[in-house]
Every structure is written in structure tokens, then in C-alpha cells.
Scaffold this active site. Structure first.
Site, PDB file in Angstrom:
ATOM      1  N   HIS A 111       0.891  -1.298  -0.043  1.00 27.75           N
ATOM      2  CA  HIS A 111       0.102   0.044  -0.048  1.00 27.75           C
ATOM      3  C   HIS A 111       0.860   1.220   0.098  1.00 27.75           C
ATOM      4  O   HIS A 111       0.511   2.217  -0.590  1.00 27.75           O
ATOM      5  CB  HIS A 111      -0.901   0.209   1.183  1.00 27.75           C
ATOM      6  N   LYS A 124     -10.703  13.740  -4.523  1.00 32.05           N
ATOM      7  CA  LYS A 124     -11.685  13.627  -3.224  1.00 32.05           C
ATOM      8  C   LYS A 124     -11.463  14.598  -2.292  1.00 32.05           C
ATOM      9  O   LYS A 124     -10.341  14.635  -1.953  1.00 32.05           O
ATOM     10  CB  LYS A 124     -12.009  12.072  -2.886  1.00 32.05           C
ATOM     11  N   ARG A 167     -12.877  15.315   1.655  1.00 33.01           N
ATOM     12  CA  ARG A 167     -13.381  14.591   2.851  1.00 33.01           C
ATOM     13  C   ARG A 167     -13.556  15.826   4.026  1.00 33.01           C
ATOM     14  O   ARG A 167     -12.629  16.401   4.227  1.00 33.01           O
ATOM     15  CB  ARG A 167     -12.734  13.308   3.677  1.00 33.01           C
ATOM     16  N   ASP A 181      -6.319   0.692  -8.864  1.00 31.13           N
ATOM     17  CA  ASP A 181      -5.876   1.025  -7.292  1.00 31.13           C
ATOM     18  C   ASP A 181      -5.282  -0.309  -6.676  1.00 31.13           C
ATOM     19  O   ASP A 181      -5.381  -1.290  -7.396  1.00 31.13           O
ATOM     20  CB  ASP A 181      -7.050   1.436  -6.454  1.00 31.13           C
ATOM     21  N   ASP A 202     -11.796  -2.272  -0.335  1.00 30.84           N
ATOM     22  CA  ASP A 202     -12.053  -2.757   0.814  1.00 30.84           C
ATOM     23  C   ASP A 202     -13.750  -2.509   0.799  1.00 30.84           C
ATOM     24  O   ASP A 202     -14.328  -3.628   0.621  1.00 30.84           O
ATOM     25  CB  ASP A 202     -11.460  -1.947   2.126  1.00 30.84           C
ATOM     26  N   THR A 203     -14.300  -1.515   1.093  1.00 30.95           N
ATOM     27  CA  THR A 203     -15.812  -1.481   1.027  1.00 30.95           C
ATOM     28  C   THR A 203     -16.532  -1.089  -0.282  1.00 30.95           C
ATOM     29  O   THR A 203     -17.634  -1.183  -0.474  1.00 30.95           O
ATOM     30  CB  THR A 203     -16.443  -0.854   2.213  1.00 30.95           C
TER      31      THR A 203
END
Length: 337
Positions: free
Chosen positions: A139, A204, A206, A230, A234-235
Site C-alpha cells: 500500500h 476527493k 473529505r 488502485d 475494501d468496502t
């Protein structure tokens, strides 16, 4: 002690199918049978992990194939205990093949009073007797510096480039590579260079952790077949949102190529219902039944690359040669003509 050591593979329970596939590919590459060392990795009633190796490994060059995916703590402990077992059994060298390196997202202190867990895990791995690590798409590249032992970091982008050239061979001039955030630009640029495609970024913002306030596309994606690249899904919340924003900005279609399909929580359902035409992941993490059944999720194998990397490490030859198309292409010629 044997006069000529052979590469020997042993696997925990994290991704047994990948370990068996690597052994099969090594058998094909060498022209002789390579199997997994006969061992058992079990648990006591209270959850303690117990390992017993049934074969003689004295003086052997051992490779433990064990991603530290969910459940991360159990799989990490299996890796450490297998390593200790081999070291106490007088193995000549122990190499950890960790297709997915868990805790890699905790590579720095983002705020006060937080750990750098990736460094802690690196210390634990080296302390267990492991002398070399072979992994894929860390990562954060700086994690290699957390180790005081050699780390070989493979990349999925050469495999993805082969896959893209195969599946988009009739429309490569319409393909555009997309980085889902500014931090992933280097990874996206590497793939874009391999397939000679333009690059765009989805930026993006946040307002609070876990909530995306705004996404902006940097670059003209109108009429393009967008390929989001990427390392971890994950989700899939950010990924699906990025696909929607790209379509709103005029993209013809959106596909995603992700190295590690963590796919936790509602990820599979989100991807199935998203505007993405396909999500391509590797088998670095053993896919669940839900992932296998999803109509728009496809899995590409990493066994050919890992098998050749293990043989190169064992033989003392270059691992980085696998990043070249001329070297990797023949390994995947059964899949990509």
C-alpha cells in the site's frame, strides 16, 4: 544436509488455493513435481495456533505462502508460528511470500497517539526468523524500509497491462487510466505508460473520516473507456462513487483494476449494483463465494508471477525482470494470446 537444496513450499490456511496453484506452476516451469510440504496448521479449543511439519526440512530453502488478510491477526500468527517451526527444524532459509500485506494502511502517524502498525508487523516478521519477504503491491512503498531484511515488492500492473491489451484490443485508443485519488497517481501512471494511454485523476475531499464531501475529475474523460487502477478495494464505497462521477462527466464506460480485493462488508453488493461494467481483482486474497458469483467481478491469477519470482529468488537471479513484458508475457500466454 542435502548437497543441492530445492525450493520447498509450505502454506497456512489464509489462501491454500493460491499456494497449490503456485506449486503447480513451479512444477510446470521446472519440469519436475513441486508440492506443498506436508504439515498441519490447527487450533486448540481456545484458539491457539499449533503447527506440525511432517517432512524433513533440514537445510532446505523454505517459502511460506501466507497473505495476512481477514482474519488478519490469525493469519499473521500462523505465518509467525510456521516460521518459528521451520527455523527450529533447521531450515536453511525461510522466505515469507505474503501476496497481501495486512496492516500496510497503518504506515504512518496520521494524528497524535496512534501506532505505526506496519513497522510493528515488520519487526515481528523479522523476529520470527524470516530472512526475506516477497509481496505484491504494498500500500505504501516506504514499508520496504521498515524491514532490516530484503523485501521484493512485485507489481500487478504488468499483469493488468496484459489483461487490458487482451480485452480492449479493438479499442485501445479509447482507453484512459484513472487514479481514484492523488496519492495513487504514480501507480496509475505506471499502468498508463505500459499501455500507452492518457491519465486522469479523481480528486476527493473529505469533511470527516469515512465521508466524501466532493469528488472532482481532473482531465477530460468524455467518450473514454475509463480504467480505475488502485491497490485495495475494501468496502468499495469510494470506488463506486468515483465510477458514478466519471459517468456523469461523459465517460463511455468504467472498469476497475484492483490488486487486492479485500471486499469486506457491503462491497460485493455495491459493485454488483454500481455503474461499473467490470471489476478485475487478483487472487492475492482468497475470494469468497459471493465474489466468485458476482456477475461483474473477474479474478486474474498471480500464481505464474509468484512461482517464477520464487524460482528466481531460489536461483539467485533477478526478480525485477518479471516487470518486463517480454519476461512476463510467456508466463501468461495460456490466458492472453
Amino acid at each position: 544436509m542435502p548437497s543441492i537444496t530445492e525450493p520447498k513450499l509450505i502454506s497456512g490456511n489464509a489462501n491454500r488455493p493460491l499456494a497449490e496453484a503456485v506449486a503447480k506452476r513451479m512444477s510446470m516451469h521446472r519440469g519436475s513435481s513441486v508440492g506443498l510440504v506436508d504439515a498441519r496448521v490447527e487450533r486448540f479449543n481456545d484458539g491457539e495456533i499449533f503447527v506440525e511439519v511432517y517432512e524433513n526440512v533440514r537445510g532446505e530453502d523454505m517459502f511460506i505462502i501466507q497473505p495476512t488478510s481477514n482474519p488478519a491477526n490469525d493469519n499473521l500468527m500462523e505465518l509467525l508460528i510456521i516460521s518459528d517451526t521451520l527455523r527450529r527444524s533447521s531450515a536453511s532459509r525461510v522466505t515469507a511470500v505474503i501476496p497481501y500485506f495486512g496492516y500496510a494502511r497503518q504506515d504512518r502517524r496520521t494524528k497524535a497517539r496512534t501506532p505505526i502498525s506496519a513497522k510493528l508487523v515488520a519487526n515481528m516478521i523479522a523476529g520470527s526468523g524470516i530472512e526475506r519477504v516477497l509481496t505484491m503491491d504494498l500500500h505504501a512503498a516506504q514499508i520496504q524500509g521498515f524491514f532490516d531484511i530484503p523485501v521484493d515488492n512485485l507489481y500487478a500492473s504488468p499483469i493488468f497491462a496484459l489483461d487490458l491489451k487482451h480485452h480492449f484490443k479493438d479499442c485501445m485508443d479509447e482507453v484512459m487510466v484513472i487514479s481514484p485519488d492523488v496519492g495513487g497517481v504514480a501507480r496509475a501512471r505506471e499502468l498508463a505508460k505500459r499501455i500507452n494511454a492518457p491519465l486522469a485523476i479523481v480528486d476527493k475531499r473529505r469533511e470527516k473520516p469515512g465521508e466524501i464531501a466532493e469528488m472532482t475529475v481532473i482531465g477530460n474523460v468524455e467518450g473514454k473507456r475509463c480504467i480505475i487502477i488502485d491497490d485495495i478495494c475494501d468496502t468499495a464505497g469510494t470506488l463506486c462513487k468515483a465510477a458514478e462521477v466519471l459517468m456523469e462527466n461523459g465517460a463511455q464506460e468504467v472498469h476497475a483494476y484492483i490488486t487486492h480485493g479485500v471486499m469486506s462488508g457491503p462491497a460485493v453488493e455495491r459493485v454488483s449494483k454500481s455503474v461499473m461494467k467490470s471489476l478485475v481483482i487478483t487472487d492475492s486474497i482468497q475470494p469468497t463465494d459471493a465474489v466468485k458469483k458476482a456477475p461483474n467481478i473477474r479474478i486474474v491469477p498471480t500464481a505464474p508471477m509468484f512461482a517464477q519470482a520464487i524460482l528466481n529468488i531460489w536461483g539467485g537471479t533477478s526478480v525485477s525482470s518479471l516487470f518486463d513484458h517480454d519476461t512476463l508475457g510467456p508466463l501468461y500466454e495460456g490466458m492472453y494470446w
